[in-house]
Motif scaffolding. Structure first.
Motif, mmCIF file in Angstrom:
data_model
loop_
_atom_site.group_PDB
_atom_site.id
_atom_site.type_symbol
_atom_site.label_atom_id
_atom_site.label_comp_id
_atom_site.label_asym_id
_atom_site.label_seq_id
_atom_site.Cartn_x
_atom_site.Cartn_y
_atom_site.Cartn_z
ATOM 1 N N TYR A 3 0.821 -1.207 0.000
ATOM 2 C CA TYR A 3 0.000 0.000 0.000
ATOM 3 C C TYR A 3 0.851 1.250 0.000
ATOM 4 O O TYR A 3 1.977 1.256 0.490
ATOM 5 C CB TYR A 3 -0.894 0.036 1.238
ATOM 6 C CG TYR A 3 -1.917 -1.058 1.283
ATOM 7 C CD1 TYR A 3 -2.985 -1.072 0.401
ATOM 8 C CD2 TYR A 3 -1.814 -2.086 2.204
ATOM 9 C CE1 TYR A 3 -3.933 -2.088 0.441
ATOM 10 C CE2 TYR A 3 -2.756 -3.095 2.257
ATOM 11 C CZ TYR A 3 -3.806 -3.087 1.366
ATOM 12 O OH TYR A 3 -4.728 -4.083 1.419
ATOM 13 N N LEU A 4 0.282 2.301 -0.533
ATOM 14 C CA LEU A 4 0.870 3.630 -0.500
ATOM 15 C C LEU A 4 -0.118 4.515 0.239
ATOM 16 O O LEU A 4 -1.302 4.551 -0.105
ATOM 17 C CB LEU A 4 1.087 4.147 -1.926
ATOM 18 C CG LEU A 4 1.549 5.592 -2.057
ATOM 19 C CD1 LEU A 4 2.959 5.746 -1.504
ATOM 20 C CD2 LEU A 4 1.508 6.008 -3.505
ATOM 21 N N ASP A 6 -1.356 8.123 1.006
ATOM 22 C CA ASP A 6 -1.337 9.479 0.464
ATOM 23 C C ASP A 6 -2.128 10.353 1.435
ATOM 24 O O ASP A 6 -3.355 10.350 1.423
ATOM 25 C CB ASP A 6 -1.983 9.482 -0.926
ATOM 26 C CG ASP A 6 -2.062 10.863 -1.549
ATOM 27 O OD1 ASP A 6 -1.221 11.714 -1.227
ATOM 28 O OD2 ASP A 6 -2.983 11.074 -2.365
ATOM 29 N N ASN A 20 -3.361 0.965 -3.727
ATOM 30 C CA ASN A 20 -2.595 -0.217 -4.086
ATOM 31 C C ASN A 20 -1.364 0.302 -4.824
ATOM 32 O O ASN A 20 -1.490 0.958 -5.859
ATOM 33 C CB ASN A 20 -3.425 -1.124 -4.983
ATOM 34 C CG ASN A 20 -2.676 -2.335 -5.458
ATOM 35 O OD1 ASN A 20 -1.518 -2.269 -5.833
ATOM 36 N ND2 ASN A 20 -3.359 -3.457 -5.475
ATOM 37 N N LYS A 21 -0.186 0.064 -4.280
ATOM 38 C CA LYS A 21 1.033 0.629 -4.852
ATOM 39 C C LYS A 21 1.302 0.120 -6.258
ATOM 40 O O LYS A 21 1.855 0.833 -7.088
ATOM 41 C CB LYS A 21 2.233 0.338 -3.951
ATOM 42 C CG LYS A 21 3.473 1.070 -4.358
ATOM 43 C CD LYS A 21 4.577 0.920 -3.345
ATOM 44 C CE LYS A 21 5.798 1.694 -3.788
ATOM 45 N NZ LYS A 21 6.879 1.606 -2.813
ATOM 46 N N ASN A 22 0.894 -1.101 -6.557
ATOM 47 C CA ASN A 22 1.160 -1.677 -7.874
ATOM 48 C C ASN A 22 0.224 -1.160 -8.958
ATOM 49 O O ASN A 22 0.636 -0.972 -10.096
ATOM 50 C CB ASN A 22 1.085 -3.197 -7.808
ATOM 51 C CG ASN A 22 2.165 -3.783 -6.920
ATOM 52 O OD1 ASN A 22 3.274 -3.283 -6.863
ATOM 53 N ND2 ASN A 22 1.828 -4.838 -6.218
ATOM 54 N N GLN A 54 7.753 -1.298 8.245
ATOM 55 C CA GLN A 54 6.629 -1.832 7.477
ATOM 56 C C GLN A 54 5.524 -2.386 8.365
ATOM 57 O O GLN A 54 4.349 -2.323 8.014
ATOM 58 C CB GLN A 54 7.109 -2.905 6.488
ATOM 59 C CG GLN A 54 7.852 -2.347 5.304
ATOM 60 C CD GLN A 54 6.979 -1.434 4.456
ATOM 61 O OE1 GLN A 54 5.771 -1.601 4.350
ATOM 62 N NE2 GLN A 54 7.585 -0.433 3.853
ATOM 63 N N THR A 61 -2.674 0.646 8.240
ATOM 64 C CA THR A 61 -3.628 0.410 7.152
ATOM 65 C C THR A 61 -4.727 -0.552 7.594
ATOM 66 O O THR A 61 -5.902 -0.327 7.303
ATOM 67 C CB THR A 61 -2.936 -0.105 5.873
ATOM 68 O OG1 THR A 61 -2.188 -1.282 6.169
ATOM 69 C CG2 THR A 61 -2.023 0.944 5.282
#
Length: 74
Positions: A3-4, A6, A20-22, A54, A61
């Motif tokens: 996850y990212l 923001d 979703n970071k991907n 992490q 999250t």
């Protein structure tokens, strides 16, 4: 899943998104009232957003997904 987070917290109308970071897909969005409420309830704090650990980010999250009552496949 990676996850990212923001987060726009130091502005007139704070907000927070988890992506979703991907894929860039927005998985969770918090509006101004939710951000303020979750901070007041201790669900998250600003310091946790700056963590390089992490496990801390994962816990953050997960807590936000639970608080928002979203079941998202990890």
């Amino acid at each position: 899943m990676i996850y990212l987070v923001d987060a726009w917290l130091e502005c007139a109308h704070p907000s927070l998104r988890i992506l979703n970071k991907n894929t860039g897909e927005v998985c969770l969005t918090l509006n101004e009232q939710e951000v303020i409420s979750y901070q007041e309830q201790g669900i998250f704090d600003v310091a946790s957003l700056f963590s390089t650990n992490q496990e801390v980010i994962q816990e953050l999250t997960n807590d936000l997904f639970i608080a928002k009552h979203i079941v998202y496949k990890l």
